[in-house]
Design a protein around this motif. Sequence first.
Motif, PDB file in Angstrom:
ATOM      1  N   LYS A 118      -3.806  -5.406  -2.889  1.00 12.46           N
ATOM      2  CA  LYS A 118      -4.524  -4.584  -1.905  1.00 12.46           C
ATOM      3  C   LYS A 118      -3.610  -3.570  -1.235  1.00 12.46           C
ATOM      4  O   LYS A 118      -3.956  -2.403  -1.083  1.00 12.46           O
ATOM      5  CB  LYS A 118      -5.174  -5.495  -0.856  1.00 12.46           C
ATOM      6  CG  LYS A 118      -6.372  -6.276  -1.378  1.00 12.46           C
ATOM      7  CD  LYS A 118      -7.014  -7.095  -0.273  1.00 12.46           C
ATOM      8  CE  LYS A 118      -8.223  -7.853  -0.795  1.00 12.46           C
ATOM      9  NZ  LYS A 118      -8.860  -8.671   0.264  1.00 12.46           N
ATOM     10  N   ASP A 119      -2.453  -4.030  -0.837  1.00 16.49           N
ATOM     11  CA  ASP A 119      -1.496  -3.133  -0.198  1.00 16.49           C
ATOM     12  C   ASP A 119      -0.635  -2.477  -1.277  1.00 16.49           C
ATOM     13  O   ASP A 119       0.517  -2.837  -1.509  1.00 16.49           O
ATOM     14  CB  ASP A 119      -0.622  -3.900   0.790  1.00 16.49           C
ATOM     15  CG  ASP A 119       0.202  -2.976   1.681  1.00 16.49           C
ATOM     16  OD1 ASP A 119       0.264  -1.766   1.401  1.00 16.49           O
ATOM     17  OD2 ASP A 119       0.793  -3.488   2.652  1.00 16.49           O
ATOM     18  N   THR A 120      -1.207  -1.515  -1.940  1.00 14.85           N
ATOM     19  CA  THR A 120      -0.520  -0.889  -3.084  1.00 14.85           C
ATOM     20  C   THR A 120       0.730  -0.125  -2.652  1.00 14.85           C
ATOM     21  O   THR A 120       1.705  -0.047  -3.394  1.00 14.85           O
ATOM     22  CB  THR A 120      -1.469   0.071  -3.816  1.00 14.85           C
ATOM     23  OG1 THR A 120      -2.009   1.014  -2.889  1.00 14.85           O
ATOM     24  CG2 THR A 120      -2.601  -0.691  -4.481  1.00 14.85           C
ATOM     25  N   LEU A 121       0.706   0.428  -1.457  1.00 15.60           N
ATOM     26  CA  LEU A 121       1.874   1.186  -1.001  1.00 15.60           C
ATOM     27  C   LEU A 121       3.085   0.273  -0.831  1.00 15.60           C
ATOM     28  O   LEU A 121       4.201   0.619  -1.234  1.00 15.60           O
ATOM     29  CB  LEU A 121       1.561   1.898   0.321  1.00 15.60           C
ATOM     30  CG  LEU A 121       0.564   3.061   0.239  1.00 15.60           C
ATOM     31  CD1 LEU A 121       0.290   3.624   1.631  1.00 15.60           C
ATOM     32  CD2 LEU A 121       1.106   4.166  -0.679  1.00 15.60           C
ATOM     33  N   ALA A 122       2.878  -0.893  -0.240  1.00 19.91           N
ATOM     34  CA  ALA A 122       3.974  -1.849  -0.067  1.00 19.91           C
ATOM     35  C   ALA A 122       4.484  -2.338  -1.416  1.00 19.91           C
ATOM     36  O   ALA A 122       5.701  -2.472  -1.638  1.00 19.91           O
ATOM     37  CB  ALA A 122       3.507  -3.043   0.774  1.00 19.91           C
ATOM     38  N   GLN A 123       3.542  -2.571  -2.330  1.00 15.96           N
ATOM     39  CA  GLN A 123       3.929  -3.010  -3.673  1.00 15.96           C
ATOM     40  C   GLN A 123       4.743  -1.932  -4.381  1.00 15.96           C
ATOM     41  O   GLN A 123       5.790  -2.207  -4.966  1.00 15.96           O
ATOM     42  CB  GLN A 123       2.680  -3.353  -4.492  1.00 15.96           C
ATOM     43  CG  GLN A 123       2.985  -3.891  -5.885  1.00 15.96           C
ATOM     44  CD  GLN A 123       1.728  -4.122  -6.690  1.00 15.96           C
ATOM     45  OE1 GLN A 123       0.754  -3.380  -6.561  1.00 15.96           O
ATOM     46  NE2 GLN A 123       1.726  -5.149  -7.540  1.00 15.96           N
TER      47      GLN A 123
END
Length: 972
Positions: free
Chosen positions: A28-33
């Motif tokens: 869900k948190d693609t930016l953090a990934q």
Amino acid sequence: MIKKTVLIALIFCGTFLNAQSTDPLLVKDTLAQQKWVDTLLNNMTIDEKIGQLFMVAAYSNKDANHERFISGLIEKYHIGALIFFQDIPLKQAELTNKYQSQSKIPLLIGIDGEWGLNMRLKDTYRFPWNMTLGAVKDNSLITAFGVQVGKHCNRLGIHMNFAPVVDVNTNPDNPIIGNRSFGENHINVADKSTAFTLGLQSKHVLASAKHFPGHGDTATDSHHTLPAVDFTKQRLDSVELYPYRKNFAAGLGSVMVAHLSVPELESNESLPSSLSKKIVTGLLKEEMGFKGLIITDALNMKASANFDSPQEINLAAIIAGNDLLDVPLNIPETVTRFKRALETGELTEERLDESVRKILKTKYWAGLHNYKPIDTTNLIEDLNSVENELIHRKLVENSVTLLKNESLVFPIQNLDKKRIAYVKLGDSDNKPFVEMLQNYTNIDVVSASNLFELITKLKRYNLVIIGYHKSNTNPWKSFKFKDTELVWLQEIARTNTVILDVFASPYSLLQLKSFENINGLLLSYQNSKLSQEISAQMIFGALETRGKLPVAIKNIFSEGHGLMSSSLKRLSYSIPEEVGLNSSKLNKIDSIANAVIKEKMAPGLQVLVARKGKVVYNKSFGHHTDKIKTVVKNSDVYDIASITKILASLPLIMELEEQNVLQLESTLGSLLPKLKGTNKDTLTVKEVLSHYGRLKAWIPFYVNTLDSITKKPSAEYYRDKWSNKFPIEVAKDLYLTRSYKDSIFDRIAMAEQREKPGYKYSDLSFFLFKEFIENYYKKNLDELTQERFYKNIGANNTGYLPLHKFPKNKIVPTEKDEYYRNQLVQGYVHDMGAAMQGGIGGHAGLFSNANDVAKLMQLYLQKGFYGGRRYFKSETIDKFNHRYYPEDEVRKGVGFDKPQINEDEKATCGCVSDASFGHSGFTGTFTWADPETEIVYVFLSNRVYPTMDNKGLVRNNVRTEIQQLIQDAIMQ
């Protein structure tokens, strides 16, 4: 040619429509990934990037040299992943923690867990094989299975499971897939594998569908050679590739590419599919649009290892489009070869980064960006929780498949008319099956050294159950019948009514030339303990069959075939949690039982608990006597004393009431003319069975037959040998005169009534009802109860005169009688009045075990219905299970005991509902049923051993204390 091209285009147009619309490795948190992945990738050396491509085989059962080898690969070559094989989970957890601590970037840990961690690890739970699951109609159960495997992986620090197998097994001779496949129907395989994937990945454990592009229609094993899959693209797309598209749409995270020769997809027939760019990149990534992680099948397998040197194979696999190399060989040489390939341009850094990025995304998806070491506290317990068996039971119950049911031989009904034999075929364990069958009725295990002898022995039976038992060790074990077994099977079926239960692959049935003479055919798929127990319960209608055949058997049984059987409402056998009871709390009964023995309140006992029609606790403790020689078994029988009233006399009374032979308001004088004019004349059935009729509590009939001086049985009344004049067997070598029978009735008839009205427990009414019942039917209670109830219910361990029915060592002794019979009472009724009636009393005399008592109590709980037959009307049970005199503080129903009204009474634990009912017995027995909680409880003991002065069981309220434990075990 143009038409063929158009057809292929149309096929793959359909494929594109089913391609993955989103990247399954994104969170869900693609930016953090993305930030985590980019940061790592941008700071990695070439060596570190290459190292991420390797998933190395690690073992927890090898020595320190192996551990040093793995540690060296981590530290020197920066390997990115491990796949663990044997041996034990605790050691694997310790090694995982060690190896993770040595790795700069957290390791991706994988395992082959097709049927759970037990595929590789001891001390873990084993679930059914895929072929078994292919028979399950309810796919939500497959999802639940996937969830549970995901939980296990999480607990053991595993991030990737090389499952599900999505091979469509259309070749019965497939030596490596077979039972590992969900079956031959591509739609069923797709649905089952997708359900598993959804369950597994819901726990953030990556599923890896295998073996792409399809290993189901091969006749060779890729571990040893390169199998060929020689089909058209149309066939491949419609069958082999179909489950992959379904899984892609569901968000499958990984695909494992097999080592296969697929000429239609790769013109170089010697090139394994795992090394083919046309297959991995062209088909899987581009045409089918798969965006997840791609891993090779193990590269130490001969199908790939024979192609070239390890380093060349490893390089070819990456160039083909794979991301992760499973069990690569020669890692040092491979690293050197990869570097040279990067220098020459054979392999670009862009291509390398593509795979490394996917591997890092996978690690983030699996939670490795927040890596925590495995907590080994209670690890084994957590991996073997009761939740596993709950799921396993549902899977097995929904898989067992009824293929044939000629003349409705299945489930078995009318037990009173059946003489049943069991014959074993196969070479594996059959004990759980036989023991469970014998819970329902008498089953004789019949064997012989030759067929003629066997057929001769079977002539006395009108039904033969044949169990075919093959090894359950792994899905590759042989499932085939021996030639002699096929001959024996056909001959037994030709000469007998037969139910065949197959605990092996459905493909074993392909060997049978004919099914014509097999009346009932049940397919149980595996020879696990659970499969055997559940299948046996289905044979007797305690459970229903729901399974559907996952593969066709010749042109006789089509794929998807499966007959539904009806429930006969017999007791089934399960675990506490299935019926909402807590195992740990229920197991506290063990402590009380052991205390009973230690404190010598009784030398031994049986305790049974059932709920919602399922027996969930049935244990025996201690020994027959204080001699500590004969251990109490569940099959042993106890003198159940006054429980006889509700299990022998009362059902016959209820039956007569339904037939209008008597009513609750009938007077004793109207039923027994000899009571006319006595003080018993006007007492009603309802009054005396409610213990409200002012009858004396009991009369010690035997006392008047003792010699006044010696206090031993008088020669006037007794002899030590049977004769026409002295035919009533009271005990061993003790026979009572025939004339005394009338004396008992006369003494009751003439006995004074109690002056005080109200409740007083009395045995005497049941002496009188015995007289009435036996006069009416012209048969004794033993014959009547056997014919009308016990035989058909399957209560074959219940009856009067146990020495006429059972071996003596099966009968638990009661008392060392030093006041009347002057001997150890074993096989003779303890109650003196019943003994003087030849062991057949209306109030006592019945022997039984806990399992049989539970059957009869369950019949009452089910309002008169059991085993497919209605014995009583529902309203009849209600009529007799009712208090008619509560205003006079009479707690009793009509025959049945009921919970106490006054606090000083100890009839029950005080924790059961007012609708509950049961009875206790002087010898230390107790049974109770509660319609509100649907609990049946049975306690049997010989607390009167060594003498009836042994009252510890009564003083300590042991029976009701256990009842309280059972109530406390109900999960809210």
